[in-house]
Design a protein around this motif. Structure first.
Motif, PDB file in Angstrom:
ATOM      1  N   HIS A 137      86.073   7.757  48.173  1.00 22.11           N
ATOM      2  CA  HIS A 137      87.275   8.515  48.517  1.00 22.11           C
ATOM      3  C   HIS A 137      88.341   7.593  49.111  1.00 22.11           C
ATOM      4  O   HIS A 137      89.536   7.751  48.845  1.00 22.11           O
ATOM      5  CB  HIS A 137      86.927   9.632  49.502  1.00 22.11           C
ATOM      6  N   ALA A 140      89.909   5.686  46.304  1.00 23.09           N
ATOM      7  CA  ALA A 140      90.827   6.554  45.569  1.00 23.09           C
ATOM      8  C   ALA A 140      92.138   6.727  46.321  1.00 23.09           C
ATOM      9  O   ALA A 140      93.224   6.693  45.725  1.00 23.09           O
ATOM     10  CB  ALA A 140      90.175   7.919  45.325  1.00 23.09           C
ATOM     11  N   SER A 141      92.052   6.907  47.631  1.00 28.91           N
ATOM     12  CA  SER A 141      93.264   7.115  48.429  1.00 28.91           C
ATOM     13  C   SER A 141      94.151   5.876  48.406  1.00 28.91           C
ATOM     14  O   SER A 141      95.379   5.970  48.344  1.00 28.91           O
ATOM     15  CB  SER A 141      92.901   7.493  49.865  1.00 28.91           C
ATOM     16  N   LEU A 144      95.841   5.696  44.853  1.00 28.09           N
ATOM     17  CA  LEU A 144      96.858   6.732  44.673  1.00 28.09           C
ATOM     18  C   LEU A 144      98.083   6.454  45.533  1.00 28.09           C
ATOM     19  O   LEU A 144      99.221   6.656  45.103  1.00 28.09           O
ATOM     20  CB  LEU A 144      96.276   8.106  45.002  1.00 28.09           C
ATOM     21  N   SER A 154      90.592   7.845  37.227  1.00 25.14           N
ATOM     22  CA  SER A 154      89.459   8.559  36.646  1.00 25.14           C
ATOM     23  C   SER A 154      88.537   7.603  35.906  1.00 25.14           C
ATOM     24  O   SER A 154      87.306   7.691  36.012  1.00 25.14           O
ATOM     25  CB  SER A 154      89.976   9.646  35.693  1.00 25.14           C
ATOM     26  N   THR A 165      89.282  14.536  38.382  1.00 25.61           N
ATOM     27  CA  THR A 165      89.795  13.584  39.370  1.00 25.61           C
ATOM     28  C   THR A 165      91.017  14.145  40.067  1.00 25.61           C
ATOM     29  O   THR A 165      91.154  14.042  41.293  1.00 25.61           O
ATOM     30  CB  THR A 165      90.170  12.254  38.678  1.00 25.61           C
ATOM     31  N   THR A 168      90.028  16.840  42.504  1.00 28.83           N
ATOM     32  CA  THR A 168      89.301  16.304  43.651  1.00 28.83           C
ATOM     33  C   THR A 168      90.219  15.577  44.628  1.00 28.83           C
ATOM     34  O   THR A 168      90.055  15.684  45.847  1.00 28.83           O
ATOM     35  CB  THR A 168      88.201  15.331  43.181  1.00 28.83           C
ATOM     36  N   TYR A 169      91.213  14.863  44.092  1.00 30.44           N
ATOM     37  CA  TYR A 169      92.022  13.985  44.939  1.00 30.44           C
ATOM     38  C   TYR A 169      93.490  14.391  45.030  1.00 30.44           C
ATOM     39  O   TYR A 169      94.301  13.618  45.535  1.00 30.44           O
ATOM     40  CB  TYR A 169      91.920  12.549  44.430  1.00 30.44           C
ATOM     41  N   THR A 170      93.821  15.590  44.577  1.00 30.35           N
ATOM     42  CA  THR A 170      95.234  15.997  44.602  1.00 30.35           C
ATOM     43  C   THR A 170      95.802  15.994  46.014  1.00 30.35           C
ATOM     44  O   THR A 170      96.989  15.734  46.225  1.00 30.35           O
ATOM     45  CB  THR A 170      95.396  17.397  43.965  1.00 30.35           C
ATOM     46  N   HIS A 171      94.940  16.251  47.028  1.00 30.21           N
ATOM     47  CA  HIS A 171      95.427  16.264  48.413  1.00 30.21           C
ATOM     48  C   HIS A 171      95.791  14.868  48.907  1.00 30.21           C
ATOM     49  O   HIS A 171      96.454  14.721  49.939  1.00 30.21           O
ATOM     50  CB  HIS A 171      94.368  16.867  49.339  1.00 30.21           C
ATOM     51  N   LEU A 172      95.368  13.830  48.171  1.00 31.64           N
ATOM     52  CA  LEU A 172      95.678  12.467  48.579  1.00 31.64           C
ATOM     53  C   LEU A 172      96.944  11.935  47.927  1.00 31.64           C
ATOM     54  O   LEU A 172      97.442  10.877  48.310  1.00 31.64           O
ATOM     55  CB  LEU A 172      94.515  11.532  48.228  1.00 31.64           C
TER      56      LEU A 172
END
Length: 204
Positions: A137, A140-141, A144, A154, A165, A168-172
């Motif tokens: 995570h 990923a952050s 992004l 992804s 992907t 899962t990670y849209t909040h980041l």
């Protein structure tokens, strides 16, 4: 990389010159026995290898010699294969996940103040968000926040669907309003710099 992919990492998966790392297998536990197997979902992939990470891995290999480990392929009764592993456990064997988690990972988190220390004779508190998966995570952050695309992320994470992907990670993802402000600010900053060049004889 997932924990099993890290512990199954072999010397021949590195392309230091080209700057790539091949994630082609993992160390997996099946019915109490360890095997080598394809990554989750069979998603073999290539991941960019940053120079800073390559340097750390080279230094690690100099201090801790990689070891040859022979295990069954895919199932406990599968054919034996040998991998020269970058990370090893006790007695020159592969890392035992439960031993690593209980005696290395969790104590390190407690020492850093991330989780509470365990009472004498008691086990550490178990929390999914404090497992090694949290490092994925974090990775990923970082990507992004640097503007990497969901499709590329992804691929690097080994997801079969970029939509997963994204969910899962849209909040980041950086906020659209934040990107808008930054884009216009940079436009005007560049314009102002061009219109007001430094005076002759003065440093910019």
């Amino acid at each position: 990389m997932r924990q099993g992919e890290i512990f199954g990492l072999a010397v021949d998966e590195f392309d230091f010159e080209g700057g790539w790392l091949a994630v082609s297998h993992q160390l997996k536990r099946i019915r109490g026995k360890y095997v080598f197997a394809l990554p989750k979902g069979g998603k073999v992939r290539d991941v960019p290898l940053p120079a800073a990470v390559a340097t750390v891995l080279r230094d690690h290999a100099k201090e801790f010699e990689p070891v040859d480990v022979t295990l069954p392929w895919r199932t406990p009764d599968g054919p034996l294969v040998t991998k020269r592993l970058v990370f090893s456990g006790v007695e020159g064997r592969h890392v035992r996940v439960s031993n690593f988690n209980d005696h290395h990972w969790k104590p390190a988190l407690a020492a850093a103040g991330v989780t509470p220390a365990a009472d004498a004779g008691a086990r550490y508190v178990s929390a999914r968000e404090h497992g090694m998966h949290a490092l994925r995570h974090f990775y990923a952050s970082v990507l992004l926040d640097s503007g990497e695309s969901i499709r590329a992320l992804s691929t690097y994470l080994g997801h079969s669907d970029p939509g997963f992907t994204l969910r899962t990670y849209t909040h980041l993802l950086p906020s659209s309003e934040g990107r808008t402000r930054n884009a216009v600010d940079m436009l005007y900053l560049a314009s102002t710099t061009r219109k007001h060049p430094p005076e002759k004889g003065k440093a910019p």
